[in-house]
Design an enzyme around this catalytic site. Structure first.
Site, mmCIF file in Angstrom:
data_model
loop_
_atom_site.group_PDB
_atom_site.id
_atom_site.type_symbol
_atom_site.label_atom_id
_atom_site.label_comp_id
_atom_site.label_asym_id
_atom_site.label_seq_id
_atom_site.Cartn_x
_atom_site.Cartn_y
_atom_site.Cartn_z
ATOM 1 N N ARG A 35 -13.930 -7.385 2.809
ATOM 2 C CA ARG A 35 -12.516 -7.157 2.477
ATOM 3 C C ARG A 35 -11.696 -8.393 2.823
ATOM 4 N NH1 ARG A 35 -10.247 -2.409 2.167
ATOM 5 N NH2 ARG A 35 -8.778 -3.615 0.930
ATOM 6 N N ARG A 61 0.857 -1.190 0.000
ATOM 7 C CA ARG A 61 0.000 0.000 0.000
ATOM 8 C C ARG A 61 0.887 1.231 0.000
ATOM 9 N NH1 ARG A 61 -5.058 1.989 3.671
ATOM 10 N NH2 ARG A 61 -6.038 0.514 2.253
ATOM 11 N N GLN A 110 -10.450 -3.641 -2.859
ATOM 12 C CA GLN A 110 -11.692 -3.027 -2.355
ATOM 13 C C GLN A 110 -12.859 -3.334 -3.307
ATOM 14 O OE1 GLN A 110 -12.244 -0.896 0.548
ATOM 15 N NE2 GLN A 110 -14.352 -1.306 -0.029
ATOM 16 N N HIS A 164 -7.449 0.742 -6.258
ATOM 17 C CA HIS A 164 -7.640 -0.003 -4.999
ATOM 18 C C HIS A 164 -8.405 -1.297 -5.347
ATOM 19 C CE1 HIS A 164 -7.804 -0.850 -0.872
ATOM 20 N NE2 HIS A 164 -8.704 0.009 -0.448
ATOM 21 N N ASP A 188 -16.854 8.201 -1.421
ATOM 22 C CA ASP A 188 -15.573 8.048 -0.725
ATOM 23 C C ASP A 188 -15.248 9.414 -0.110
ATOM 24 O OD1 ASP A 188 -13.025 7.252 0.100
ATOM 25 O OD2 ASP A 188 -12.122 7.414 -1.900
ATOM 26 N N CYS A 228 -16.199 2.812 0.886
ATOM 27 C CA CYS A 228 -15.056 1.950 1.208
ATOM 28 C C CYS A 228 -14.610 2.112 2.659
ATOM 29 C CB CYS A 228 -13.904 2.244 0.255
ATOM 30 S SG CYS A 228 -13.434 3.984 0.218
HETATM 31 N N1 NVA Z 1 -9.577 7.456 -1.517
HETATM 32 C C1 NVA Z 1 -9.257 6.964 -0.184
HETATM 33 C C2 NVA Z 1 -9.569 5.514 -0.078
HETATM 34 C C3 NVA Z 1 -9.353 4.916 1.289
HETATM 35 C C4 NVA Z 1 -9.668 3.461 1.349
HETATM 36 C C5 NVA Z 1 -7.800 7.236 0.098
HETATM 37 O O1 NVA Z 1 -6.968 6.982 -0.791
HETATM 38 O O2 NVA Z 1 -7.478 7.712 1.186
HETATM 39 N N1 CP Z 2 -11.165 0.727 2.744
HETATM 40 C C1 CP Z 2 -9.884 0.649 3.149
HETATM 41 O O1 CP Z 2 -8.978 0.370 2.368
HETATM 42 O O2 CP Z 2 -9.708 0.893 4.457
HETATM 43 P P1 CP Z 2 -8.304 1.041 5.218
HETATM 44 O O3 CP Z 2 -7.664 2.317 4.754
HETATM 45 O O4 CP Z 2 -8.667 1.052 6.668
HETATM 46 O O5 CP Z 2 -7.454 -0.151 4.870
#
Ligand code: NVA
Ligand code: CP
Length: 327
Positions: free
Chosen positions: A315, A106, A136, A133, A229, A270
């Site tokens: 998830r 990540r 997800q 992602h 989101d 998400c």
């Molecule tokens: N768009 C958000 C998704 C989190 C799961 C981010 O990148 O922070």
């Molecule tokens: N939805 C998601 O990816 O959550 P986290 O950032 O908690 O992993």
């Protein structure tokens, strides 16, 4: 279906049949878990979990799924490894490939996870980048299948910043799996023209219809799924909040939007979400901009139409499927 040895970096790399297989495998593994049937399909293996950004769901999903599959896991947190600062991605990939059977990453740019996969000799899984992602989306689609019994023909509307990881990945996923996708936001928040063109080509083969709409009422009329989101994603500077709130406020998911969608419509997110003031950042931003919530009202978030915690649980089941299939 044989996905052994494959990376899972973005849905564009997978066929519709392969994505369907992963969703169905997740449903099967979920049923096994609920019935207490052991499924240590990867017994004795080990996985490395690299997080250059924070996480609750993705980290926990990988760790629990790894354990259920009989594997060990090592969590590398955003500050606790040499990655990026003292060691390149290419070197990290080769070091970890010598000790682990799979690597989750990540972080920031998609090119980083692609580079990691290029130099790793074991499968690499994308746990979120700025662009995509993909794990997800598997969880979201498993949830939709559970609620509606199908994916094909579902009218899916994404409200908010549609040009970042969630908007991009959901558009790709919908095009691949035959859901009708509408991005609803000001024009500047639509996905890139290149990605739209790529998805339009895919959509021709699956019957999916892709639309880009600036009017929230026109976009959400009769929708099956309303998805949103957060308006400011991880890694973005705090200075963008004001502009985002000004530009995306008309796209907040509220009861008017859900009623316009129809009585069987579900709300998806998400997570994490700024639906109230019970977080440090949520409280600070709500107070600074005189609001009660950001991308979704608390009323919708807590309503029976909201399936956000089903998505969160899924998830784990879908990430388990990705690891089981590729290891
Ligand atoms: N768009 C958000 C998704 C989190 C799961 C981010 O990148 O922070
Ligand atoms: N939805 C998601 O990816 O959550 P986290 O950032 O908690 O992993």
């Amino acid at each position: 279906m044989n996905l052994k040895g494959r990376d899972f970096l973005k849905l564009l790399d997978y066929t519709s049949d392969e994505i369907e297989y992963l969703i169905d495998l997740a449903a099967d593994l979920k049923a096994k878990k609920k019935q207490g049937i052991p499924h240590e399909l990867c017994k004795g293996k080990n996985v490395a979990l690299i997080f250059e950004k924070t996480s609750t769901r993705t980290r926990c999903a990988f760790e629990v799924a790894a354990r259920d599959l009989g594997m060990g896991s090592t969590y590398l947190d955003p500050s606790g490894s040499q990655i990026g600062k003292k060691e390149s991605i290419a070197d990290t990939a080769r070091v970890l490939s010598g000790m682990y059977d799979g690597i989750e990453y990540r972080g920031f740019g998609q090119e980083i996870v692609e580079e990691l996969a290029k130099f790793a000799s074991v499968p690499v899984w994308n746990g979120l980048t700025d662009e995509f992602h993909p794990t997800q989306i598997l969880a979201d689609f498993l949830t939709i299948k559970e609620k509606f019994g199908r994916l094909k023909g579902i009218n899916f509307v994404y409200m908010g910043d549609a040009r970042f990881n969630m908007g991009n990945s959901l558009m790709v996923g919908c095009a691949k799996m035959g859901l009708n996708f509408t991005a609803c936001s000001p024009k500047k928040y639509f996905p890139s023209t290149e990605l739209i063109a790529e998805c339009q080509e895919i959509a021709k083969t699956t019957g999916s219809v892709l639309k880009f709409e600036q009017d929230p009422i026109a976009a959400t009329k009769g929708a099956d799924v309303i998805y949103t989101d957060i308006w400011v994603s991880m890694g973005e500077p705090v200075e963008v909040w004001e502009e985002r709130i000004n530009e995306l406020s008309p796209y907040q998911v509220n009861m008017q939007i859900m009623k316009n969608a129809g009585e069987n419509a579900i709300f998806m997110h998400c997570l994490p979400s700024y639906h109230d003031k019970n977080t440090v950042i949520g409280k600070e931003m709500c107070e600074r901009f005189s609001r009660d919530s950001m991308e979704v009202t608390n009323e919708v978030f807590e309503d029976k139409c909201s399936v956000v915690f089903d998505e969160a649980e899924n998830r784990m089941h879908t990430i388990k499927a990705v690891m089981a299939a590729t290891l």
